[in-house]
Design an enzyme around this catalytic site. Structure first.
Site, PDB file in Angstrom:
ATOM      1  CB  CYS A 120      -0.898  -0.021   1.231  1.00  0.00           C
ATOM      2  SG  CYS A 120      -1.825   1.495   1.494  1.00  0.00           S
ATOM      3  CE1 TYR A 144      -5.072   2.433  -5.460  1.00  0.00           C
ATOM      4  CE2 TYR A 144      -3.726   4.418  -5.318  1.00  0.00           C
ATOM      5  CZ  TYR A 144      -3.937   3.085  -5.018  1.00  0.00           C
ATOM      6  OH  TYR A 144      -2.997   2.399  -4.287  1.00  0.00           O
TER       7      TYR A 144
END
Length: 377
Positions: free
Chosen positions: A48, A211
């Protein structure tokens, strides 16, 4: 049927949900969360980028012996697999119960098989939880976005914060009494304005922009996101062609925020999120910038490209049904080559020397013509 929170708007645009836990560790008298050694714990994932920010700040400040960590497994799994009506998938803790012989697939039962543990991934040391979702449920979370990083207070048994941008500020400023590198200031007062300026467009267009490209549900949403990302990429490249770091002449939290995205760009985002208008490896400026940061003491140890790729390519069956992991360009190997960013320090010294010479010259003039008015100098 229990569904995870949606982050897609009706027009197909990816809309990230804000972090819900936003308390602060502070030295101020009466603070609920004062800085203390061995009191706080970080739940992170190597994969992440938001969690990676905290690992970098912790390493650069020398807080490894002050704040403990647990690294979760890279591939999302069903968090309550025994309930067929619960569709949530998310971060899981390592399962060492079978000495590494246990294997998993992706959440659709395809791909792999993948190991249920790696040497750097651990079981939960606080609750013996199976998933990060369990941690949130233990503290009565009502938000339902079970994300990392989590800054956890072991004394009060609660979450302090799950907002990475605020966690790294706390790590930088609140633990100097315990840090092995207290002299390192990643948010210097004279650069705060410049940092806020670059963060204001790097976050929506690059950090979150990848994203927005990858999770767009319409062509229009993707086109908007990729246009903004491409422009931001070029803007970053332009800035870094004339200064060593993104906010000026010193490394800051803004560089951490930028680096974790650029690190994943070629290996993951170009392929998986369709950000193929640009490449870090094809930019001498950005490649050398990444080399400079990667080679700082402690940073390379926070990078696990294997887990980065395994997470992205294997956690979303709707994007990659069989969880095939592309081989990629071996970007991390590229980062081990020498960089050229120190040349900016040489240029700065020359400029400073030049200014110093001018200052002496002006002073000499003044001493020679002290009887003349200032206006004539």
């Amino acid at each position: 049927m229990i569904h995870p929170p949606t982050e897609t708007s009706p027009d197909g645009t990816f809309k990230r949900t804000d972090a819900a836990w936003r308390s602060t560790i502070s030295k101020e008298p009466g603070s609920t969360f004062p800085p203390e050694k061995d009191r706080y714990h970080l739940y992170v994932a190597h994969a992440c980028p938001w969690a990676h920010r905290t690992l970098m700040a912790r390493a650069l400040k020398g807080l490894e012996d002050v704040i403990s960590i647990t690294v979760v497994m890279p591939i999302w799994q069903r968090t309550i697999p025994d309930n067929p009506n619960d569709e949530h998938t998310g971060w899981m803790f390592a399962d060492h119960s079978t000495s590494g012989n246990n294997v998993v697939t992706n959440s659709a039962g395809l791909g792999g098989p993948f190991p249920s543990s790696y040497p750097s991934n651990e079981a939960d040391p606080i609750f013996n939880a199976r998933s990060v979702r369990n941690i949130y449920q233990k503290v009565g979370d009502k938000d339902g976005k079970y994300s990392v990083p989590i800054l956890f207070d072991k004394k009060l048994q609660t979450i302090v914060s799950n907002e990475s941008s605020e966690i790294i500020q706390m790590l930088n400023s609140q633990f100097d009494d315990y840090a092995s590198c207290p002299e390192v200031d990643l948010e210097p007062e004279d650069l705060k304005e410049a940092m806020a300026s670059v963060d204001s467009w790097i976050y929506p267009c690059l950090n979150n922009g990848v994203y927005r490209c990858g999770f767009a549900h319409t062509q229009e949403a993707y086109d908007t996101a990729i246009d903004e990302l491409t422009a931001a990429f070029d803007r970053v490249e332009h800035i870094l062609s004339s200064q060593r770091y993104i906010a000026g002449d010193r490394f800051t939290l803004s560089d951490i925020r930028l680096f974790v995205t650029l690190l994943r760009f070629d290996e993951v985002y170009v392929v998986y999120f369709k950000t193929n208008t640009r490449s870090v490896a094809n930019s001498s400026v950005l490649l050398n910038y990444c080399r400079d940061i990667y080679q700082m003491p402690g940073v390379a140890e926070t990078v696990d490209m294997h887990q980065i790729k395994e997470h992205y390519y294997c956690s979303h069956p709707d994007l990659n049904k069989f969880s095939i992991v592309p081989r990629g360009p071996d970007f991390e190997r590229m980062l081990q080559a020498p960089h050229n960013r120190e040349s900016f320090d040489v240029k700065r010294r020359r400029i400073d020397d030049s200014k110093s010479q001018v200052a002496v010259s002006d002073e000499d003039k003044h001493s020679l013509k002290s009887d003349e008015s200032v206006d004539t100098l």
